[in-house]
Design a protein around this motif. Structure first.
Motif, mmCIF file in Angstrom:
data_model
loop_
_atom_site.group_PDB
_atom_site.id
_atom_site.type_symbol
_atom_site.label_atom_id
_atom_site.label_comp_id
_atom_site.label_asym_id
_atom_site.label_seq_id
_atom_site.Cartn_x
_atom_site.Cartn_y
_atom_site.Cartn_z
ATOM 1 N N SER A 126 0.951 -1.271 0.152
ATOM 2 C CA SER A 126 0.102 0.252 0.518
ATOM 3 C C SER A 126 0.149 1.206 0.169
ATOM 4 O O SER A 126 0.701 2.129 -0.793
ATOM 5 C CB SER A 126 -0.721 -0.255 0.930
ATOM 6 O OG SER A 126 -1.894 -1.210 0.875
ATOM 7 N N GLY A 130 1.286 2.844 -3.780
ATOM 8 C CA GLY A 130 0.898 4.808 -3.327
ATOM 9 C C GLY A 130 1.470 5.372 -3.902
ATOM 10 O O GLY A 130 0.855 6.879 -4.627
ATOM 11 N N TRP A 262 -2.885 -3.480 -9.026
ATOM 12 C CA TRP A 262 -3.052 -2.087 -8.967
ATOM 13 C C TRP A 262 -3.122 -1.449 -10.817
ATOM 14 O O TRP A 262 -2.820 -0.571 -10.095
ATOM 15 C CB TRP A 262 -1.558 -1.229 -8.389
ATOM 16 C CG TRP A 262 -1.138 -1.517 -6.230
ATOM 17 C CD1 TRP A 262 -0.865 -2.981 -6.435
ATOM 18 C CD2 TRP A 262 -1.376 -1.341 -5.466
ATOM 19 N NE1 TRP A 262 -0.718 -3.022 -4.923
ATOM 20 C CE2 TRP A 262 -1.641 -1.710 -4.077
ATOM 21 C CE3 TRP A 262 -2.117 -0.520 -5.466
ATOM 22 C CZ2 TRP A 262 -1.579 -2.140 -3.114
ATOM 23 C CZ3 TRP A 262 -2.587 0.041 -4.228
ATOM 24 C CH2 TRP A 262 -2.012 -0.597 -3.224
ATOM 25 N N VAL A 338 -8.186 -3.274 -1.640
ATOM 26 C CA VAL A 338 -6.875 -2.238 -0.932
ATOM 27 C C VAL A 338 -7.022 -1.331 -1.851
ATOM 28 O O VAL A 338 -6.447 -0.261 -1.786
ATOM 29 C CB VAL A 338 -5.533 -3.182 -0.954
ATOM 30 C CG1 VAL A 338 -4.802 -2.467 -0.067
ATOM 31 C CG2 VAL A 338 -5.823 -4.322 0.306
ATOM 32 N N VAL A 342 -6.801 2.673 -1.674
ATOM 33 C CA VAL A 342 -5.544 3.423 -1.238
ATOM 34 C C VAL A 342 -5.215 4.312 -1.813
ATOM 35 O O VAL A 342 -5.345 5.319 -2.423
ATOM 36 C CB VAL A 342 -4.781 2.448 -1.448
ATOM 37 C CG1 VAL A 342 -2.588 3.260 -1.226
ATOM 38 C CG2 VAL A 342 -3.820 1.801 -0.171
#
Length: 462
Positions: A126, A130, A262, A338, A342
């Protein structure tokens, strides 16, 4: 947020878990179908006291449960979805070796292990993604091209003595051809997805159903018919894989699934392809060879292998890959949540539905903890039910004639494709099936057929 009802929380997790069994076992049904239906019913349920939070829990539990159970039709029926396409060949091979139940149990272990690994990866990933996310999309095409290059360069093909120094490049040329022809098929199909007119509409139809069913499902069933295979009488359900390989499969699958969650436009199928690069031996290669005239114990008509040690290594790699690809799918589902928390981006239909119902601004710390608790509880239920179904499915299928079973499944796949994608989907299915048989004749890895997804995604980012 209003006070949480423990009874409604457990009922929501149980409902999502049961929906995951249905979507996992039935080809053509996806978690997105249930997610869209629940979004539509959200106002109706809210009027009857079911808060949006509980609906979101159902969607999340459904997504996690699905990643456990979707391996079963891939192993026993050769009917893949987008996330388990690469598992069809190693899973089907294990079935014919009398290890179909073991394959399902290893898959359940890979998914369960990835839940634990993903929980450990949550904080560092994360923080890392991020920070670097703004730069990822700009270079995404080059990241995927690098994966393709490694995949093609690692292709060794079949070694044949006396064919000259350039013979070793023949397999790489075949692999490139397979990647390009499936990529062109994928680009053609995605550009005309609007032509899909399903007979039964359960949300937006996808060209992936006919493409992957043909490339990885129907093609393998036809190969099995050509080799006159039979399901052995006994199926090994205990683990016959070293702890080292199991642990490596869990870690590689969990890491790959966690990473791609992601990335925009990158599916868990690509993560499975990436994880497969770390699995030794050619787990996804099979060729049509001379049939053994003498049946082996259990009544199986086996395919002759020239090297027993190589055969054992290939089977072990198939088992490890099953662990890995299952870890990919489960960790990808978890990190989809997640990523939503995030960076505020959705990477699946389930996460988009959750975001529409709740909105990321309402996801406080208490809600996040409850979501992760629901993931753990669903995973516990799903592990035991997946193993139980895998142990019993073999006994039921063993009573059937394997040739008739293959023909029946082929007919079922054809009907499913037609019902959910219409005539254009059926056209894609018919085209993709013989293309999916090419790797067996060219003696290259079938994973190169993932060009059907990779090439269109690369072109999208360019």
């Amino acid at each position: 947020m209003e006070e949480i009802s423990l009874f409604l929380l457990l009922c929501s997790v149980l409902a999502g878990y049961l929906l995951g069994i249905i979507s996992g076992l039935l080809p053509g049904i996806h978690t997105n179908n249930f997610a869209l239906a629940l979004v539509a019913f959200a106002p109706f349920l809210a009027e009857r006291g079911v808060a949006p939070f509980y609906i979101a829990l159902i969607i999340l539990s459904n997504a996690v449960s699905h990643t456990f159970h979707d391996i079963i039709p891939s192993v026993f029926l050769g009917a893949p979805d987008a996330d388990t396409a690469l598992a069809v060949l190693p899973g089907h091979r294990l079935l014919l070796e009398g290890a179909g139940a073991e394959a399902v149990r290893l898959s359940a272990l890979g998914s369960a292990g990835s839940v634990v690994a993903s929980m450990l990866f949550v904080l560092p990933f994360s923080l890392f993604f991020g920070a670097i996310y703004p730069y990822l999309q700009e270079y995404m095409a080059w990241v995927l091209i690098t994966i393709v290059f490694i995949m093609l360069a690692s292709e060794k093909g079949e070694e044949v003595e006396g064919q000259g120094p350039l013979a070793k490049y023949r397999s790489k040329v075949f692999a490139l051809f397979l990647f390009l022809i499936t990529g062109a098929l994928g680009a053609f199909a995605f550009s005309r997805e609007s032509l899909l007119v399903p007979v039964i509409s359960l949300g937006q139809a996808s060209v992936l159903l006919p493409l992957l069913s043909g490339l990885f499902g129907a093609s393998q069933l036809i190969i099995s018919l050509l080799t006159s295979s039979e399901i052995p009488e006994e199926s090994v359900s205990k683990f016959e894989l070293s702890r080292k390989r199991i642990l490596r499969g869990i870690l590689t699958g969990s890491t790959a699934g966690s990473l791609v969650a992601w990335l925009p436009g990158v599916s868990s199928a690509i993560a499975a392809l990436l994880a497969g690069l770390f699995v030794r031996s050619d787990f996804d290669r099979i060729s049509i060879k001379k049939e053994n005239s003498e049946p082996v114990p259990g009544g199986q008509k086996s395919v002759l292998f020239s090297d027993p040690y190589e055969d054992r290594q290939t089977l072990e790699s198939s088992k490890e890959f099953i662990v890995s690809v299952s870890g990919v799918n489960t960790s990808n589902a978890i990190f989809g949540l997640v990523a939503l928390l995030v960076i505020g981006k959705t990477r699946s239909g389930a996460m988009a539905a959750m975001n529409e119902i709740l909105g990321i601004e309402s996801l406080g710390f208490q809600v996040i903890l409850l979501f992760f608790a629901a993931i753990l509880l669903t995973s516990l239920f799903s592990y035991f039910s997946t193993v139980w179904i895998g142990n019993n499915a073999h006994h039921m299928l063993r009573k059937l004639d394997y040739t008739k079973l293959c023909v029946g499944v082929l007919a079922g796949l054809t009907i499913t494709v037609f019902l959910f994608t219409g005539f254009f989907g059926l056209f894609l299915f018919v085209i993709s099936t013989p293309i999916g048989m090419l790797p067996s004749f060219m003696k290259v890895r079938k994973s190169h057929a993932m060009g059907v997804i990779l090439l269109p995604v690369i072109l999208y980012f360019f």
